[in-house]
Design an enzyme around this catalytic site. Structure first.
Site, short mmCIF file in Angstrom:
data_model
loop_
_atom_site.label_atom_id
_atom_site.label_comp_id
_atom_site.label_asym_id
_atom_site.label_seq_id
_atom_site.Cartn_x
_atom_site.Cartn_y
_atom_site.Cartn_z
CG ASN A 94 12.23 30.33 0.02
OD1 ASN A 94 13.38 30.44 -0.19
ND2 ASN A 94 11.32 30.64 -0.51
CB SER A 146 22.02 35.47 0.79
OG SER A 146 22.61 35.96 0.03
CE1 TYR A 159 17.98 38.96 1.16
CE2 TYR A 159 19.88 38.74 0.31
CZ TYR A 159 19.08 38.55 0.47
OH TYR A 159 18.60 36.90 0.04
CB ALA A 161 22.51 43.85 7.99
CE LYS A 163 18.03 36.07 3.06
NZ LYS A 163 16.84 35.08 3.22
CB ILE A 192 19.04 31.12 -7.22
CG1 ILE A 192 20.24 30.62 -5.71
CG2 ILE A 192 18.25 29.75 -7.12
CD1 ILE A 192 21.21 29.40 -6.43
#
Length: 256
Positions: A94, A146, A159, A161, A163, A192
């Site tokens: 995570n 994500s 970010y 790329a 994920k 979230i």
């Protein structure tokens, strides 16, 4: 296959980045369902607070502070969990994070940092846990990606790329490690409502309502939504599932 297929009691679960946010919610939820949980983060005090919360609720927990960008620390952490609990049944990758950025303004060092925080450490954790799971006859790996990894997202280029890389890595590991009886799957959360997101939205109720309007289910996600997906992928309920990415986003497209 009955409801007991979702039973996680007694399983050893490692949750990275579990001192706050989604990881904290997943770790506490897993412990609440009877799992033995190893929690990880870089901020020791926050990690201890989560451990106390789990222990006070009657759960079994092992705090494992470590910088996951350092492979030697990752290997040492996995070995510590194995020595303490005897095995590792589930790894939930995570840990990660980013900041708002336009790619034209992002330095090469900034790009490297985002990718390292969100992709490299997933590979490090998977690599470190593989020998342990292989030796014990199998296990489950759940990588948290994500919706930004599923399509372009302005302001989150590096970010997204990274994920997207997590999703592809998941698919390849699932194929390569099936012979070890290691199932590797991915969850792609939408927006979230963690403590951090609540702070961002606290100053503008209208901004929150606008985000909700963009989501077909008309609400923001909560950590429990990700926990539920993790429970499915961590238990016998998903025994014939590997290499998949489950989007948990209320039907949203991923455009923030």
């Amino acid at each position: 296959m009955g409801l007991n297929s979702y039973d996680i009691k007694g399983k050893v679960v490692v949750v990275t980045g579990s001192s706050q946010g989604i990881g904290k919610g997943v770790a506490i939820g897993m412990a609440g369902e009877g799992a033995k949980v190893a929690i990880n983060g870089r901020k020791t005090e926050k990690l201890r607070a989560v451990a106390r919360e789990i222990e006070e609720a009657g759960g079994e927990v092992l705090p494992c502070p470590a910088d996951l960008r350092d492979f030697e620390q990752v290997k040492a952490m996995m070995q510590r969990v194995k020595e303490h609990f005897g095995r590792i049944d589930v790894l939930i990758n995570n840990a990660g994070g980013s900041f708002s950025h336009n790619l034209e303004d992002l330095s090469p060092n900034g790009f490297d940092a985002v990718v390292r925080n969100n992709l490299h450490q997933v590979f490090y954790c998977c690599s470190a846990v593989r020998p342990i799971m292989a030796e014990q006859g199998g296990g489950r790996i759940i990588n948290i990606s994500s919706v930004a990894g599923l399509r372009g997202t302005p302001g989150l280029g590096a970010y997204g790329a990274a994920k997207a890389g997590v999703i592809n890595l998941t698919e390849t590991l699932a194929l390569e490690w099936a012979s070890y009886n290691i199932a590797v799957n991915c969850i792609a959360p939408g927006i979230i409502l963690t403590e951090g997101m609540e702070e961002v939205l606290a100053s503008s109720e209208e901004a929150k309502r606008e985000l909700e309007r963009r989501i077909p289910l008309r609400r923001l996600g909560v950590p429990e939504d990700i926990l539920n997906a993790c429970l499915y992928l961590a238990t016998e309920a998903s025994s014939y599932v590997t290499g998949e990415t489950i989007k948990v986003a209320g039907g949203g497209t991923g455009r923030f």
